[in-house]
Design a protein around this motif. Structure first.
Motif, PDB file in Angstrom:
ATOM      1  N   ARG A   1       2.721   4.825   5.679  1.00 47.20           N
ATOM      2  CA  ARG A   1       2.559   4.502   4.260  1.00 47.20           C
ATOM      3  C   ARG A   1       3.758   4.952   3.459  1.00 47.20           C
ATOM      4  O   ARG A   1       4.266   4.212   2.622  1.00 47.20           O
ATOM      5  CB  ARG A   1       1.306   5.177   3.724  1.00 47.20           C
ATOM      6  CG  ARG A   1       0.059   4.524   4.232  1.00 47.20           C
ATOM      7  CD  ARG A   1      -1.166   5.247   3.747  1.00 47.20           C
ATOM      8  NE  ARG A   1      -2.366   4.663   4.322  1.00 47.20           N
ATOM      9  CZ  ARG A   1      -3.541   5.269   4.341  1.00 47.20           C
ATOM     10  NH1 ARG A   1      -3.651   6.473   3.826  1.00 47.20           N
ATOM     11  NH2 ARG A   1      -4.585   4.682   4.862  1.00 47.20           N
ATOM     12  N   VAL A   2       4.198   6.151   3.710  1.00 49.42           N
ATOM     13  CA  VAL A   2       5.328   6.654   2.940  1.00 49.42           C
ATOM     14  C   VAL A   2       6.547   5.768   3.153  1.00 49.42           C
ATOM     15  O   VAL A   2       7.268   5.451   2.223  1.00 49.42           O
ATOM     16  CB  VAL A   2       5.647   8.111   3.320  1.00 49.42           C
ATOM     17  CG1 VAL A   2       6.940   8.558   2.671  1.00 49.42           C
ATOM     18  CG2 VAL A   2       4.521   9.020   2.880  1.00 49.42           C
TER      19      VAL A   2
ATOM     20  N   ALA B   1       9.354  -0.432  -0.376  1.00 45.60           N
ATOM     21  CA  ALA B   1       8.917  -1.227  -1.520  1.00 45.60           C
ATOM     22  C   ALA B   1       9.594  -0.743  -2.796  1.00 45.60           C
ATOM     23  O   ALA B   1      10.088  -1.546  -3.583  1.00 45.60           O
ATOM     24  CB  ALA B   1       7.398  -1.148  -1.664  1.00 45.60           C
ATOM     25  N   LEU B   2       9.643   0.548  -2.958  1.00 40.39           N
ATOM     26  CA  LEU B   2      10.222   1.077  -4.190  1.00 40.39           C
ATOM     27  C   LEU B   2      11.709   0.790  -4.264  1.00 40.39           C
ATOM     28  O   LEU B   2      12.227   0.381  -5.295  1.00 40.39           O
ATOM     29  CB  LEU B   2       9.993   2.580  -4.278  1.00 40.39           C
ATOM     30  CG  LEU B   2       8.649   2.992  -4.856  1.00 40.39           C
ATOM     31  CD1 LEU B   2       8.583   4.494  -5.007  1.00 40.39           C
ATOM     32  CD2 LEU B   2       8.431   2.329  -6.205  1.00 40.39           C
TER      33      LEU B   2
ATOM     34  N   ARG C   1       6.553   2.586   3.969  1.00 35.97           N
ATOM     35  CA  ARG C   1       6.390   1.325   3.257  1.00 35.97           C
ATOM     36  C   ARG C   1       6.637   1.520   1.770  1.00 35.97           C
ATOM     37  O   ARG C   1       7.262   0.693   1.105  1.00 35.97           O
ATOM     38  CB  ARG C   1       4.991   0.755   3.499  1.00 35.97           C
ATOM     39  CG  ARG C   1       5.003  -0.371   4.525  1.00 35.97           C
ATOM     40  CD  ARG C   1       3.736  -1.163   4.446  1.00 35.97           C
ATOM     41  NE  ARG C   1       2.595  -0.319   4.748  1.00 35.97           N
ATOM     42  CZ  ARG C   1       1.355  -0.607   4.409  1.00 35.97           C
ATOM     43  NH1 ARG C   1       1.102  -1.700   3.727  1.00 35.97           N
ATOM     44  NH2 ARG C   1       0.363   0.190   4.740  1.00 35.97           N
ATOM     45  N   LEU C   2       6.139   2.644   1.267  1.00 34.04           N
ATOM     46  CA  LEU C   2       6.369   2.942  -0.140  1.00 34.04           C
ATOM     47  C   LEU C   2       7.857   3.010  -0.432  1.00 34.04           C
ATOM     48  O   LEU C   2       8.347   2.406  -1.382  1.00 34.04           O
ATOM     49  CB  LEU C   2       5.716   4.278  -0.494  1.00 34.04           C
ATOM     50  CG  LEU C   2       5.996   4.767  -1.910  1.00 34.04           C
ATOM     51  CD1 LEU C   2       5.340   3.859  -2.928  1.00 34.04           C
ATOM     52  CD2 LEU C   2       5.520   6.200  -2.091  1.00 34.04           C
ATOM     53  N   GLN C   3       8.548   3.720   0.432  1.00 34.04           N
ATOM     54  CA  GLN C   3       9.978   3.884   0.216  1.00 34.04           C
ATOM     55  C   GLN C   3      10.684   2.526   0.174  1.00 34.04           C
ATOM     56  O   GLN C   3      11.462   2.253  -0.736  1.00 34.04           O
ATOM     57  CB  GLN C   3      10.552   4.736   1.350  1.00 34.04           C
ATOM     58  CG  GLN C   3      11.852   5.398   1.016  1.00 34.04           C
ATOM     59  CD  GLN C   3      11.983   6.737   1.723  1.00 34.04           C
ATOM     60  OE1 GLN C   3      11.256   7.011   2.682  1.00 34.04           O
ATOM     61  NE2 GLN C   3      12.884   7.575   1.258  1.00 34.04           N
TER      62      GLN C   3
ATOM     63  N   ARG D   1      13.294  -1.542  -3.045  1.00 29.75           N
ATOM     64  CA  ARG D   1      13.599  -2.940  -3.262  1.00 29.75           C
ATOM     65  C   ARG D   1      13.194  -3.390  -4.658  1.00 29.75           C
ATOM     66  O   ARG D   1      13.485  -4.493  -5.084  1.00 29.75           O
ATOM     67  CB  ARG D   1      12.909  -3.806  -2.199  1.00 29.75           C
ATOM     68  CG  ARG D   1      13.830  -4.884  -1.685  1.00 29.75           C
ATOM     69  CD  ARG D   1      13.162  -5.714  -0.613  1.00 29.75           C
ATOM     70  NE  ARG D   1      12.506  -4.879   0.372  1.00 29.75           N
ATOM     71  CZ  ARG D   1      11.258  -5.083   0.779  1.00 29.75           C
ATOM     72  NH1 ARG D   1      10.550  -6.055   0.270  1.00 29.75           N
ATOM     73  NH2 ARG D   1      10.742  -4.319   1.717  1.00 29.75           N
TER      74      ARG D   1
END
Lengths: 268, 268
Positions: free
Chosen positions: B94-95, B101-102, B97-99, B104
């Motif tokens: 999750r982290v 997503a953020l 993916r968060l990274q 981008r």
DNA sequence: GAACGTTGTGACTATGAGAGTGACAACAAT
DNA sequence: ATTGTTGTCACTCTCATAGTCACAACGTTC
């Protein structure tokens, strides 16, 4: 538009990590403006202005946002790396506390009936992979492993395989030649082969909508078979322990049939 | 009794990690019986029997529990190490993916007004520690650091300190002699001293209920001061950036006064 | 300093997820 | 056949949180 999508994803992930909707939106919003006031944030994020303050306070308490106490207040998101690092720290903390708490609580009367005719099921790639590695680590005589998908050959798996006792026989099959060569390079101790699983694919006895994931037989006494649902990409597994387990017996026979004629000449 | 407490703690932690009450109770309950049926579990955990099934299904999907599809069904918790490993994996996922997503999503028009008269506040030991390390890593000329509590000298902090450019001057103070010697051993490049913070403690200008945590001045242009609320053990910090920042100016003067008379002969 | 928009706080309603309960059919065990 | 157990549904109740409003304090403008 694409930015909008990734933003939405970021929001969802943050919610999974424990933030509320408003909090997640605020953080993501702040991550794109270097700094802003409640009003600006409200416009970006669709969070009601009057609730921005609550959300920010929570975020601040979590170390994800900084507040400048001026008038009007300015908010600013912590840099991404710092934020993820902070989240990671929090999480490690929790998992460790969980581990300690659980290990100190475990001793309770248990009905160790040692049944061997058991078949257990589990879900989730992570959990299944962990279980597989665990089983491999405990192998003393023989490991038979067939991988149906490239993505299953993880570093952890390779490590587990390379750490088994050298006496232990390693038999590893792969669905494709390229995967086999990767395995061969990664685990030199193993005997590798390209087989098949055709015998599983072709049998119509399982729902058509399943792809075989992995197949693991350890010391001829424990078996793990996983399937991957193509649509959702979810992995499901059944796991049988015990020597006299029926599933294990069946699997042994299947493997004996499926593996020995190693080069099925039928080209698919 | 004590087992009960740790069980309760485990349940709470699990809830923080995203499980619902019933799910957490079920998992903890299962962690103590090697295996059990819905009825047994219900008796141990106080979860209504009829809701056990829901909870278990969720747990199974998360890879924390195995199900034996017999009649009656048997449930079994995955071993602790496996469970925590699985949780860790999920989280890392999750982290990450968060990274992604953020990072981008970040590019959005920003009002870079480069104000320098800013004072920001943040909370949480983890976040503050990360920010401190970040600041230290970016130092080019001088780092002045005063630690008010032993627990703040973390490995990460030591690493950051040892990785600064050798030209950079390192001045590190500690609240106690024992802490100073620890610092001295860990960071040989630094000039260490035992000071003081008496000048802060004794001034009645701050609420009595605050203990100074850390004090960090980097390149005479950024300052971070944290306080620890003794009761809740929560850490709060204010952080000032920019050369002409008022807070930074004040801090420089405070430090000049407080540090130079390094050995205040008053024995407390 | 009057007038107006902005800002921050608190209190409120509405909705939905989840805690807690009961009815019931399928099943197993004498 | 009888009786207890097991698994599934459908239901209510409660509370957290999403979403709205009123208002006082503040700042800005002319």
């Amino acid at each position: 538009m694409s930015t909008d999508d990734t933003a939405k994803e970021a929001i969802e992930v943050l919610q999974h990590l424990g933030l509320k909707e408003y909090e997640a939106k605020c953080f993501v919003g702040l991550s794109r403006v270097s700094s802003g006031t409640a009003k600006q944030l409200s416009e970006i994020t669709d969070v009601p202005r009057t609730r921005i303050y609550d959300a920010i306070r929570v975020l601040e308490a979590q170390g994800l946002v900084e507040i400048q106490h001026s008038s009007p207040q300015q908010f600013r998101a912590v840099p991404v790396e710092e934020a993820t690092e902070t989240l990671r720290d929090q999480y490690e903390d929790r998992v460790e506390r969980l581990q300690r708490a659980l290990s100190r609580t475990e001793p309770v009367e248990s009905n160790e009936e040692d049944r061997v005719q058991e078949v257990w099921s589990m879900s989730g790639t992570d959990a299944i992979a962990n279980r597989a590695n665990q089983l491999i680590s405990n192998a003393t005589e023989e490991v038979v492993l067939v991988l149906g998908d490239d993505s299953l050959l993880t570093d952890e798996l390779v490590d587990s395989l390379n750490e088994v006792d050298p006496e232990t026989e390693l038999l590893i099959g792969a669905a494709t030649e390229s995967l086999e060569s990767r395995v061969h390079r990664a685990v030199p101790n193993a005997t590798t082969f390209v087989s098949g699983l055709e015998w599983l694919r072709n049998e119509g006895n399982v729902s058509e909508n399943l792809a075989i994931g992995r197949l693991l037989l350890v010391d001829r006494s424990s078996i793990l078979v996983s399937t991957i649902v193509p649509d959702t990409h979810e992995e499901q597994a059944i796991f049988g322990g015990g020597f006299r387990n029926g599933l294990v017996a069946i699997s042994r026979r299947l493997l004996a049939q499926g593996l020995l004629p190693q080069h099925d000449p039928r080209p698919e």
